[in-house]
Design a protein around this motif. Structure first.
Motif: not given
Length: 422
Positions: A47, A54-55, A57, A301-304, A307, A324-325
């Motif tokens: 990840i 991801t971005k 978070s 992380r936030r999934v765009r 995934l 949100r991960l």
């Protein structure tokens, strides 16, 4: 199966000191409380290296982006092309060769100055010494050198010593926001004080130095604030960058210095090995302690887009876009599937899977891997080498305090003393 090639520990051996209550082995992938919890080394690494999938978070980034009028976000918050450009421009400050050339003497001088306190033979709390030492080193790298360094260290410590909610997302309900308003107001006041007393004076001093250099005078300082001014950052944007560098360079280094010292104090053989080793050997010990005791235990992380993930059993998981991960760094760093059954024991120089660094995920990975890792290890190596050559002894039993949002620890009450200097 990898593991310790020297003296493998029993399967149930645990050397870890910082372990939050209830953080026991759990499923590799789990959806719970509106988040996806990821705990295996393979998936955490996948990840973090996924780039644009991801971005960021964590570290209150989403709350900040909703409330702050910034055109440029701190390097910790930014993603995508803007983040890549920022990282490429600041790389020159943190490259290992640059760090060794430009900061070794500074780190050595500051370590000697602060550790001289032990010459009186009296007990001293290592938390205070480590805070001021790490602050002065980070301040030089950043350029926060136009104010009282000791008071700045206390201001930063006070700012980061906030309730857990202050480091997470703003509460959604209006009543929860009303109840938390005093805490947020206090946090804003501390941030404003840091700006007025430390950041703004540094900006003004740098602008004077740049103007003087432009007129053929002395050379302008080469540090982060000089770079930010040159890039046209606003004062608020510079403040936010200083805050994120301050957290990484001052607060986390302070805690790791204490944790590493604690392990070395209690393990005489390891301490002797550290003192007799060359630089590479000392760093191997520090990386292994950091693997076992990462200062930041969780990343977010936030999934765009959707995934897909496949765990070690072959089970497929599809993480929906926008999810949100929560990435468990502490558990990934002791994943027995890849690090061996003795993964919770301390073994410098352990065998690792190909491509896995000695500290594993403790500095993060991928595009957001900590840029200051080289200077953090340089500081730790020099400070601890000089500390233990003073024959210090432990005078109190330390305690662990927790910041729940990122599962970060704070070591408190690590009181040491050395024989009085004649």
């Amino acid at each position: 199966m990898t593991g310790c090639p020297h003296s493998p520990a029993p399967r149930d051996a645990v050397d870890r000191k910082a372990l939050p209550a209830g953080e026991t082995p759990l499923p590799e992938v789990e959806e719970r409380d509106g988040q996806w919890h990821i705990r295996s080394l393979a998936l955490v690494r996948e990840i973090l290296r996924a780039g644009g999938a991801t971005k960021q978070s964590g570290f209150a980034v989403e709350a900040a982006m909703r409330s702050l009028p910034l055109k440029r976000w701190p390097v910790l918050y930014a993603d995508g092309p803007a983040h890549r450009e920022q990282r490429s421009k600041i790389a020159r400050f943190f490259a290992p060769a640059v760090v060794d050339r430009d900061y070794r003497d500074l780190v050595s001088q500051r370590a000697d100055a602060f550790l001289a306190q032990f010459d009186d033979g009296q007990p001293h709390d290592l938390s205070d010494i480590a805070l001021h030492f790490s602050t002065q080193v980070a301040a030089r790298v950043i350029g926060l050198t136009a104010s009282d360094q000791e008071r700045m260290a206390r201001r930063l410590a006070g700012f980061f010593d906030q309730p857990d909610s202050m480091l997470g997302e703003l509460p959604e309900s209006w009543w929860a926001r009303v109840r938390s308003a005093p805490d947020h107001a206090q946090q804003a006041a501390k941030l404003g004080w840091f700006f007025l007393k430390d950041v703004r004076p540094a900006i003004r001093a740098h602008r004077v130095a740049l103007e003087t250099a432009g007129q053929g005078g002395a050379t302008a300082p080469d540090d982060v604030i000089t770079h930010l001014i040159g890039e046209g950052y606003s004062e608020l944007e510079i403040l936010m960058e200083c805050l994120t560098y301050g957290a990484a360079g001052m607060v986390t280094t302070r805690e790791f210095l204490q944790m590493a010292a604690w392990h070395l104090l209690e393990k005489q053989d390891l301490r002797q090995r550290f003192l007799s080793a060359d630089s590479a050997g000392r760093r191997a010990i520090l990386h292994e302690i950091l693997r076992l005791e990462p200062v930041v235990g969780h990343l977010y992380r936030r999934v765009r887009d959707d995934l897909p993930l496949v765990d070690s059993t072959g089970t497929e998981h599809l993480i929906p876009a926008g999810s949100r991960l929560q990435l468990y760094i502490r558990q990934a760093n002791s994943d027995a599937r890849q690090l061996g059954d003795d993964a919770e024991s301390l073994c410098p120089g352990r065998d690792l899977p190909r491509g896995v660094r000695p500290e594993v995920m403790a500095f993060g990975d991928g595009v957001h891997r900590c840029p200051g890792n080289s200077i953090a290890i340089l500081e730790s190596e020099i400070f601890l080498d000089r500390l233990f050559r003073r024959d210090v002894t432990l005078r109190s039993t330390p305690r662990i305090e927790w910041e729940d949002v990122v599962a970060g620890y704070a070591v408190r009450g690590l009181v040491l003393a050395a024989p009085r200097s004649s």
